[in-house]
Design a protein around this motif. Sequence first.
Motif, PDB file in Angstrom:
ATOM      1  N   MET A 123       0.391  -0.940   0.102  1.00 53.59           N
ATOM      2  CA  MET A 123      -0.252   0.099  -0.104  1.00 53.59           C
ATOM      3  C   MET A 123       0.853   1.311   0.042  1.00 53.59           C
ATOM      4  N   SER A 124      -0.030   1.783  -0.564  1.00 59.40           N
ATOM      5  CA  SER A 124       1.471   3.668  -0.414  1.00 59.40           C
ATOM      6  C   SER A 124       0.798   4.697   0.430  1.00 59.40           C
ATOM      7  N   LYS A 125       1.650   5.023   0.485  1.00 57.23           N
ATOM      8  CA  LYS A 125       1.544   6.393   1.820  1.00 57.23           C
ATOM      9  C   LYS A 125       0.940   7.456   0.855  1.00 57.23           C
ATOM     10  N   LEU A 126       1.700   7.766  -0.123  1.00 59.33           N
ATOM     11  CA  LEU A 126       1.294   8.612  -1.324  1.00 59.33           C
ATOM     12  C   LEU A 126       1.504   8.193  -2.690  1.00 59.33           C
ATOM     13  N   ARG A 127       0.386   9.129  -3.735  1.00 64.39           N
ATOM     14  CA  ARG A 127       0.991   8.796  -4.734  1.00 64.39           C
ATOM     15  C   ARG A 127      -0.022  10.391  -5.876  1.00 64.39           C
ATOM     16  N   LEU A 128       1.033  10.172  -6.616  1.00 62.46           N
ATOM     17  CA  LEU A 128       1.037  11.403  -6.937  1.00 62.46           C
ATOM     18  C   LEU A 128       0.688  10.960  -9.136  1.00 62.46           C
ATOM     19  N   ASN A 129      -0.610  11.034  -9.644  1.00 59.65           N
ATOM     20  CA  ASN A 129      -0.454  10.275 -10.805  1.00 59.65           C
ATOM     21  C   ASN A 129      -0.663  11.590 -12.209  1.00 59.65           C
ATOM     22  N   ASP A 152       4.924  11.976 -11.747  1.00 56.48           N
ATOM     23  CA  ASP A 152       4.494  10.652 -11.183  1.00 56.48           C
ATOM     24  C   ASP A 152       5.106  10.329  -9.871  1.00 56.48           C
ATOM     25  N   LEU A 153       4.282  10.212  -8.750  1.00 55.53           N
ATOM     26  CA  LEU A 153       5.452   9.307  -7.105  1.00 55.53           C
ATOM     27  C   LEU A 153       4.593   8.781  -6.781  1.00 55.53           C
ATOM     28  N   GLU A 154       5.154   7.946  -6.280  1.00 52.87           N
ATOM     29  CA  GLU A 154       4.668   6.224  -5.432  1.00 52.87           C
ATOM     30  C   GLU A 154       5.279   6.040  -4.152  1.00 52.87           C
ATOM     31  N   VAL A 155       4.975   6.687  -2.865  1.00 51.95           N
ATOM     32  CA  VAL A 155       5.831   7.250  -1.653  1.00 51.95           C
ATOM     33  C   VAL A 155       5.352   6.033  -0.446  1.00 51.95           C
ATOM     34  N   ALA A 156       5.594   4.361  -1.080  1.00 51.25           N
ATOM     35  CA  ALA A 156       5.768   3.783   0.237  1.00 51.25           C
ATOM     36  C   ALA A 156       5.808   3.654   1.755  1.00 51.25           C
ATOM     37  N   ALA A 157       4.667   3.349   2.745  1.00 50.23           N
ATOM     38  CA  ALA A 157       4.818   3.486   4.251  1.00 50.23           C
ATOM     39  C   ALA A 157       6.336   2.284   4.101  1.00 50.23           C
ATOM     40  N   LEU A 190      -3.316  10.906  -4.515  1.00 48.21           N
ATOM     41  CA  LEU A 190      -3.745   9.943  -3.255  1.00 48.21           C
ATOM     42  C   LEU A 190      -3.166   9.462  -2.168  1.00 48.21           C
ATOM     43  N   ILE A 191      -4.074   9.514  -1.356  1.00 47.42           N
ATOM     44  CA  ILE A 191      -3.034   9.313  -0.137  1.00 47.42           C
ATOM     45  C   ILE A 191      -3.802   8.465   0.593  1.00 47.42           C
ATOM     46  N   ASN A 192      -3.181   6.785   0.994  1.00 44.01           N
ATOM     47  CA  ASN A 192      -3.572   5.694   1.393  1.00 44.01           C
ATOM     48  C   ASN A 192      -4.649   5.686   0.182  1.00 44.01           C
ATOM     49  N   ASP A 193      -4.014   5.630  -0.995  1.00 43.05           N
ATOM     50  CA  ASP A 193      -5.093   5.278  -2.074  1.00 43.05           C
ATOM     51  C   ASP A 193      -6.134   5.613  -1.874  1.00 43.05           C
ATOM     52  N   LYS A 194      -6.938   6.707  -1.225  1.00 42.09           N
ATOM     53  CA  LYS A 194      -8.063   7.710  -1.627  1.00 42.09           C
ATOM     54  C   LYS A 194      -7.704   9.013  -2.154  1.00 42.09           C
ATOM     55  N   PRO A 195      -8.328   9.340  -3.125  1.00 45.63           N
ATOM     56  CA  PRO A 195      -7.640  10.325  -3.574  1.00 45.63           C
ATOM     57  C   PRO A 195      -8.509  11.561  -2.826  1.00 45.63           C
TER      58      PRO A 195
END
Lengths: 318, 501
Positions: free
Chosen positions: B1-7, B23-28, B61-66
């Motif tokens: 699960m990603s903490k933060l995601r930018l699409n 595009d960025l994906e930061v994992a926990a 998206l934070i915790n996969d929620k937009p």
Amino acid sequence: MTAITTFFKQPLVVALILIVVLLVLGESLSPGFASADQILRLLIVASLLGIVAAGQNVVILGGREGIDLSVGGVVSLSAIIAGNVMNGADGGILPAVLACLAAGAFFGLLNGLGVTLLRIPPLVMTLGMLGVLQGLLVVIRQGIPSGRAAPGLSAFVTQPLLLGIPGIIWLWIAIGLFMALMLNRTVFGHRIYAIGSNEHAAYMAGVPVRLMRIGLFMISGMFAAIAGLCLLGYSGSSFANVGEQYMLSSIIAVVFGGTSLAGGKGGYTGTMAGALLLVILQGILTTVNIDESGRQMVFGATLLFLMLFYGRGRAMRA
Amino acid sequence: MSKLRLNGVSKAYGATLALRRGDLEVAAGEVHVLMGSNGSGKSTLCKIIAGSVRPDAGQILINDKPVTISGPQAARVAGIGVFYQELSLANRRSVEENICLSALPVKAGLFIDRQALKARAARYIALFSQVAGEGFHAQALVGNLRADQRQLVEIMKALASEAPILIFDEPTSALDRAQVDRFFEILRGLKAQGRGIIFISHRMDEITAIGDRVTIIRDGETIETLKLSDIDPATVIRLMVGGASDMPAARSAAPAVVETQAKAAISVRNLSGKGFRDVSFEVAHGEILGLGGLHGQGQSALLRAIFGANPVTSGAVTIGGERYDAKSPRDAIRRGCAYVSGDRGRDGVIRGRPIIENVTPIHYLRDRLMIARPSRLRNKAMPALEAMHTKFASLFHPINSLSGGNQQKVIIARWLIDRPDVLLLDDPTKGIDLSAKADLFALIRQLAAEGLGILLYSSEDAELLGNANRILVFNGGSVTRELTGDDRTRYNLYQAAYEAA
């Protein structure tokens, strides 16, 4: 915006129109208000204010919240010095002029040093200086006769000199020309605008910013001193705080003339119109029997109203 | 699960695309490093996450929620804590108040709960108690602290947000070794708690020490995300530079040095001052010396110090063989020094005044003029403005009526009436259009050909590579490398800039 609306938005034009309106108003309230004699008398009073406002003008143009609240104190002090030095004798006029100019330059120098070297804001520095000057006036006047104006000085201020116009009005016109030339045609003048508009850029372009600022306060002190001398000639003898009213009215005249309190914008021509306008306003208030305290209230409100009117384009603190 | 995601996040300022596609994906539980050169878009990306800039397009998206981050306060609520590179501290307040500033504990809905504030601040102060150094305590005024201590307060402030996602934008620039080590220990603790951390630094050694993954941004686009354990620093730099990285700068690009005089135009020996130390070099007549490296590594500070606008603590400058100590720009100008700043709003433009008064101030000083006669000044100003191809309707129109590029041309023209011997250019093309840039560099080369010694700092590497005969690379306030001849490549420039200080 058409050329016509631009023209009517110039502070100088606004002031000139208001002058005519006020003269007409004065004449209708009290016939004879706008007679030639009366207008000459108003011009004499306006030139006293205009001379003080010339110094106020350069300090404000120099920016960095430049303002000289001590002008009234210098006017009073200068009137007393002049009265004591000449003491009714024409031979004392020249020494009196020199003594007054020296005193004005000295207190201007102190203001300038406080603002530049000690970094005291001009508002605080010159207000403190005003307090010092007022105290000094009380000390000087204790037990000492305040002296009288020399007849030559009184004649210069109140009697026709050339073309039926008193010398002081000619002096004011000369100061107007001097200011216009200085501000527009000398390096010093261009540098006043430069430090008022962008002090750091001026510094980076080699302008001696501190020296300039000290000079501006000295100019202000000397103009106030000249006005004090002439004021003695106008009233015959000096009395305490004779110059008190000039602090507020010189600032209003400058702002009325379109000079921005933020510095770097404006000139002396507008200030001259502003001084005349204020004096006419004062005359009208007197003819309708509003006393000094009432006039002060009207003046204060005028300044605040002007700030509302002119200050909208640009914040006062840059 | 990603903490933060930018699409596909993007942002344009007017016609300039600051961020084309992020595009960025930061994992926990990871430290995610962002790398990119000056102006590549990484600070825009951070600002979008921190809520100080609204993106034009894309999804967060934070915790996969937009989510929509409408401002800094909304970012805080969404669980994002930020360390700001330009410190956001209140100088006249104490350390403990600053630490709790973004969420002051309140009792009865009105009064500051001093007890709670002290207790909360003490927890974060204790984290650095071994390394904070002399004079650092809860009640100390932030304005009285050293630069590294202030930076620690800013770090504590970010930590005190207890946010699940933390952004650190160059948090270590002022810290010493022990402080950095302690900070990294704390970061590892946060990782173990499952927080997501975005970390920006220009020090390769720090990046490899603390980072798990790296995302590389180039020309406003996120290029690639890699595991740091899989790659070496050279690969990272190659990715940042992009194609053609090993090509030397075209030889024809930099003009040949005209060795007309034996003496150097300017020579600097062991010069130190605020922001730079122990810098030595010589510039020959007709030479353009480039100052390279990342932004704020001492290049501007050095140029301003040579010009007399910043103090020099030790070392010597000679111009034309004569010792030169400028105590103010006024001295420097008299000795034939010229300085053009990219920050023309602060250093150059006299707002609201006519163009002619903006061209002539140097002439006033160097010719010791008292009277400003418009006709004479016009004759002096026109050739200078024409040399810069400046477009204007009248010399008496206010300078504000011109475009940014033309304003800068006016500012440069003021140095052309009386020719200087040394020209200091401090990122002169900042914020001006391409054609003005081309005009400016054509003039700079012409001036070099006429025998001026020129120092050029530019935040655009292409300008340095294309115009400088030599490039000194600055890192942490001193020169770490000199690039000459065929060594003047983009790759070498980046490598030197990103080397551990």
